[in-house]
Enzyme design. Structure first.
Site, PDB file in Angstrom:
ATOM      1  N   ALA A  78      44.682 -34.724  38.147  1.00  0.00           N
ATOM      2  CA  ALA A  78      45.978 -34.751  38.837  1.00  0.00           C
ATOM      3  C   ALA A  78      45.847 -35.475  40.171  1.00  0.00           C
ATOM      4  CB  ALA A  78      46.464 -33.330  39.077  1.00  0.00           C
ATOM      5  N   GLY A  79      46.941 -36.131  40.579  1.00  0.00           N
ATOM      6  CA  GLY A  79      46.983 -36.750  41.901  1.00  0.00           C
ATOM      7  C   GLY A  79      46.901 -38.266  41.855  1.00  0.00           C
ATOM      8  N   ASP A  81      48.107 -40.230  39.193  1.00  0.00           N
ATOM      9  CA  ASP A  81      49.385 -40.709  38.670  1.00  0.00           C
ATOM     10  C   ASP A  81      50.422 -39.599  38.824  1.00  0.00           C
ATOM     11  OD1 ASP A  81      51.244 -42.360  37.531  1.00  0.00           O
ATOM     12  OD2 ASP A  81      50.573 -42.066  35.466  1.00  0.00           O
ATOM     13  N   ASN A 127      41.767 -36.515  51.231  1.00  0.00           N
ATOM     14  CA  ASN A 127      43.214 -36.758  51.187  1.00  0.00           C
ATOM     15  C   ASN A 127      43.992 -35.619  51.821  1.00  0.00           C
ATOM     16  OD1 ASN A 127      45.338 -35.400  49.160  1.00  0.00           O
ATOM     17  ND2 ASN A 127      43.292 -35.132  48.277  1.00  0.00           N
ATOM     18  N   PHE A 131      51.723 -33.618  48.381  1.00  0.00           N
ATOM     19  CA  PHE A 131      52.670 -33.631  47.242  1.00  0.00           C
ATOM     20  C   PHE A 131      53.811 -34.636  47.420  1.00  0.00           C
ATOM     21  CE2 PHE A 131      51.865 -28.837  46.039  1.00  0.00           C
ATOM     22  CZ  PHE A 131      50.604 -29.175  45.585  1.00  0.00           C
ATOM     23  N   ASN A 159      51.094 -31.078  36.010  1.00  0.00           N
ATOM     24  CA  ASN A 159      50.667 -30.184  37.082  1.00  0.00           C
ATOM     25  C   ASN A 159      51.868 -29.973  38.013  1.00  0.00           C
ATOM     26  OD1 ASN A 159      49.700 -29.753  39.870  1.00  0.00           O
ATOM     27  ND2 ASN A 159      47.644 -30.011  39.026  1.00  0.00           N
ATOM     28  N   SER A 195      46.089 -26.712  46.264  1.00  0.00           N
ATOM     29  CA  SER A 195      46.049 -27.867  47.154  1.00  0.00           C
ATOM     30  C   SER A 195      45.977 -27.382  48.598  1.00  0.00           C
ATOM     31  CB  SER A 195      47.299 -28.725  46.966  1.00  0.00           C
ATOM     32  OG  SER A 195      47.402 -29.616  48.053  1.00  0.00           O
ATOM     33  N   THR A 198      49.548 -28.318  51.451  1.00  0.00           N
ATOM     34  CA  THR A 198      50.871 -27.729  51.627  1.00  0.00           C
ATOM     35  C   THR A 198      50.636 -26.371  52.279  1.00  0.00           C
ATOM     36  OG1 THR A 198      51.835 -28.877  49.726  1.00  0.00           O
ATOM     37  CG2 THR A 198      52.915 -26.832  50.399  1.00  0.00           C
ATOM     38  N   LYS A 232      45.147 -23.862  38.217  1.00  0.00           N
ATOM     39  CA  LYS A 232      44.143 -24.690  38.903  1.00  0.00           C
ATOM     40  C   LYS A 232      43.782 -24.025  40.222  1.00  0.00           C
ATOM     41  CE  LYS A 232      43.038 -29.395  40.383  1.00  0.00           C
ATOM     42  NZ  LYS A 232      43.406 -30.810  40.307  1.00  0.00           N
ATOM     43  N   ASN A 261      40.056 -27.742  42.405  1.00  0.00           N
ATOM     44  CA  ASN A 261      40.766 -28.668  43.281  1.00  0.00           C
ATOM     45  C   ASN A 261      39.809 -29.143  44.399  1.00  0.00           C
ATOM     46  OD1 ASN A 261      42.939 -30.018  44.629  1.00  0.00           O
ATOM     47  ND2 ASN A 261      44.334 -28.566  43.668  1.00  0.00           N
ATOM     48  N   GLY A 276      34.926 -35.700  45.291  1.00  0.00           N
ATOM     49  CA  GLY A 276      33.774 -36.557  45.048  1.00  0.00           C
ATOM     50  C   GLY A 276      32.471 -35.792  45.171  1.00  0.00           C
ATOM     51  N   TYR A 324      38.424 -38.176  39.083  1.00  0.00           N
ATOM     52  CA  TYR A 324      39.270 -38.907  40.028  1.00  0.00           C
ATOM     53  C   TYR A 324      38.337 -39.777  40.881  1.00  0.00           C
ATOM     54  CZ  TYR A 324      43.183 -39.873  43.180  1.00  0.00           C
ATOM     55  OH  TYR A 324      44.164 -40.500  43.902  1.00  0.00           O
ATOM     56  N   SER A 325      37.592 -39.154  41.786  1.00  0.00           N
ATOM     57  CA  SER A 325      36.735 -39.936  42.687  1.00  0.00           C
ATOM     58  C   SER A 325      35.717 -40.774  41.926  1.00  0.00           C
ATOM     59  CB  SER A 325      35.992 -39.004  43.655  1.00  0.00           C
ATOM     60  OG  SER A 325      36.894 -38.206  44.360  1.00  0.00           O
TER      61      SER A 325
HETATM   62  C1  LIG Z   1      44.242 -38.669  46.623  1.00  0.00           C
HETATM   63  C2  LIG Z   1      44.134 -37.413  45.845  1.00  0.00           C
HETATM   64  C3  LIG Z   1      45.301 -36.750  45.496  1.00  0.00           C
HETATM   65  C4  LIG Z   1      45.235 -35.570  44.772  1.00  0.00           C
HETATM   66  N1  LIG Z   1      46.389 -34.954  44.424  1.00  0.00           N
HETATM   67  C5  LIG Z   1      46.336 -33.827  43.670  1.00  0.00           C
HETATM   68  C6  LIG Z   1      47.534 -33.202  43.255  1.00  0.00           C
HETATM   69  O1  LIG Z   1      48.645 -33.656  43.542  1.00  0.00           O
HETATM   70  N2  LIG Z   1      47.427 -32.064  42.523  1.00  0.00           N
HETATM   71  C7  LIG Z   1      46.221 -31.523  42.161  1.00  0.00           C
HETATM   72  O2  LIG Z   1      46.177 -30.494  41.478  1.00  0.00           O
HETATM   73  N3  LIG Z   1      45.070 -32.124  42.532  1.00  0.00           N
HETATM   74  C8  LIG Z   1      45.097 -33.252  43.263  1.00  0.00           C
HETATM   75  N4  LIG Z   1      43.934 -33.862  43.633  1.00  0.00           N
HETATM   76  C9  LIG Z   1      42.641 -33.238  43.270  1.00  0.00           C
HETATM   77  C10 LIG Z   1      42.042 -33.830  42.006  1.00  0.00           C
HETATM   78  O3  LIG Z   1      42.855 -33.598  40.893  1.00  0.00           O
HETATM   79  C11 LIG Z   1      40.653 -33.203  41.743  1.00  0.00           C
HETATM   80  O4  LIG Z   1      40.796 -31.820  41.540  1.00  0.00           O
HETATM   81  C12 LIG Z   1      39.690 -33.441  42.910  1.00  0.00           C
HETATM   82  O5  LIG Z   1      39.852 -34.731  43.447  1.00  0.00           O
HETATM   83  C13 LIG Z   1      38.251 -33.253  42.484  1.00  0.00           C
HETATM   84  O6  LIG Z   1      37.863 -34.220  41.532  1.00  0.00           O
HETATM   85  P1  LIG Z   1      36.984 -35.511  41.914  1.00  0.00           P
HETATM   86  O7  LIG Z   1      35.817 -35.016  42.698  1.00  0.00           O
HETATM   87  O8  LIG Z   1      36.622 -36.121  40.591  1.00  0.00           O
HETATM   88  O9  LIG Z   1      37.846 -36.385  42.725  1.00  0.00           O
HETATM   89  C14 LIG Z   1      43.970 -35.038  44.383  1.00  0.00           C
HETATM   90  C15 LIG Z   1      42.802 -35.716  44.728  1.00  0.00           C
HETATM   91  C16 LIG Z   1      42.861 -36.888  45.449  1.00  0.00           C
HETATM   92  C17 LIG Z   1      41.584 -37.595  45.811  1.00  0.00           C
END
Ligand SMILES: Cc1cc2nc3c(=O)[nH]c(=O)nc-3n(C[C@H](O)[C@H](O)[C@H](O)COP(=O)(O)O)c2cc1C
Length: 351
Positions: A78-79, A81, A127, A131, A159, A195, A198, A232, A261, A276, A324-325
């Protein structure tokens, strides 16, 4: 080094010259453009993903979770797209599923910029987006318009979250309203109470706050084919609390978990969430702790920066993984690289 990797290094050098949010928007535009004019072909060249059609998907990585086929165990977290801008392109980028959102009931602009930062050396992203998004009605319409074009085993989770200006005591109403818009569109729904961006949102992880939210969302998505409901959680939720939440959620009828998260923290005086490499160990630990107390499906996310770690998560009991990262730093071939590593059968997964 392969041609694909060399091209990625080049593209990354260009993209990383921009502010991180600008680079993100450029990437989204590049993906949309490539998909529109190349029909997925250009993206498959970049990612190494096999050709997909609406009928068939690459059989190699397929698995069954929540009683559904997933094209592979590797999904986009999530985050990335939030507003479902690139969903049809994601199968060609090697993903087996995607989690869009966080989607709030009403549109909102999020926090002031700059609000997204990367640290290449430490392989971390920070970040404080807050939202930002177009709101449930617009995103649902978008998803509806592309659903029929997706390969049958490509899954889309949604999500959901609350708007910034909704008081915490009324949060359940927001989660329910956002989820209701996706009742017949989502393959699964995730309640995001984790998150850090918020105010007060993470306090909703307390059992007494969580219960009315779960009840309200379950009611909102009740129907002939209600999508599975997941929660989550934050990586800071420690073992004992995790076990308490899991036991309660079991009684409420929650179907699965997304762990974890981002890690709350600060950067140059601003608060936000770290993703990351900094999350790798903690997120893995939470998976192990969760697997010790539940047999429900778990999506493991957080600090999966290479194929070894992805395989490790699945061996520790993750049914699905998200990145994501790792994708930001690893580039377009990363999802396929991971998928090819974790061709692990359901029967081999603890649970
Ligand atoms: C820029 C950014 C925006 C994110 N936005 C959301 C979000 O809107 N909702 C959510 O549940 N997680 C969000 N996340 C968290 C990611 O879904 C994920 O849980 C987190 O980045 C850990 O994964 P990673 O280490 O592979 O990045 C966001 C992460 C990043 C980097």
């Amino acid at each position: 080094m392969s041609l694909r990797r060399s091209l990625w290094r080049l593209l990354r050098a260009v993209l990383f010259r921009f502010d991180a949010e600008r680079a993100h928007r450029i990437t989204v535009s590049l993906i949309r453009w490539s998909y529109r004019f190349g029909g997925g072909h250009l993206l498959r060249i970049a990612s190494g993903a096999p050709a997909v059609s609406s009928q068939s998907v690459a059989p190699s990585g397929e698995c069954e979770v929540f009683g559904m086929r997933f094209a592979s165990r590797v999904g986009l977290a999530a985050g990335f797209d939030k507003d479902a801008e690139i969903v049809p392109a994601l199968p060609s980028l090697g993903f087996g599923f995607a989690e869009i959102g966080t989607v709030t009931p009403r549109p909102q602009s999020g926090n002031d910029r700059p609000r997204l930062f990367r640290d290449l050396e430490r392989q971390c992203v920070f970040n404080r987006m807050g939202f930002n998004g177009l709101g449930a009605a617009v995103v649902a319409k978008r998803l509806e318009s592309v659903r029929d074009r997706l390969p049958s085993a490509f899954r889309v989770g949604v999500n959901v979250g609350k708007n910034k200006d909704t008081p915490l005591e009324e949060a359940a109403r927001d989660y329910a309203a956002a989820a209701a818009a996706f009742k017949s569109l989502a393959d699964y729904i995730v309640i995001n109470v984790s998150s850090p961006n918020t105010a007060g949102l993470r306090s909703l992880q307390a059992i007494e706050s969580l219960h009315p939210i779960v009840d309200a969302v379950k009611e909102a998505i009740r129907g002939a084919k209600s999508p599975p409901l997941l929660l989550k959680l934050a990586p800071e939720v420690e073992s004992e609390e995790l076990a308490r939440i899991f036991a309660a959620a079991d009684r409420w009828g929650v179907d699965g978990w997304v762990l974890t998260n981002t890690l709350a923290g600060n950067r140059e005086g601003l608060s936000g969430g770290w993703s990351g490499k900094v999350l790798t160990e903690l997120s893995r630990t939470r998976l192990e702790q969760a697997r010790a107390v539940t047999r429900l499906p778990i999506i493991s996310v957080g600090g999966i920066m290479d194929a070894d770690e992805a395989e490790r998560r699945v061996r520790l009991g993750a049914n699905l993984v998200q990145i994501y990262s790792g994708w930001i730093f690893g580039g377009p071939s990363f999802p396929v690289e991971i998928s090819n590593r974790i061709l692990i059968k359901n029967t081999e997964i603890k649970g």
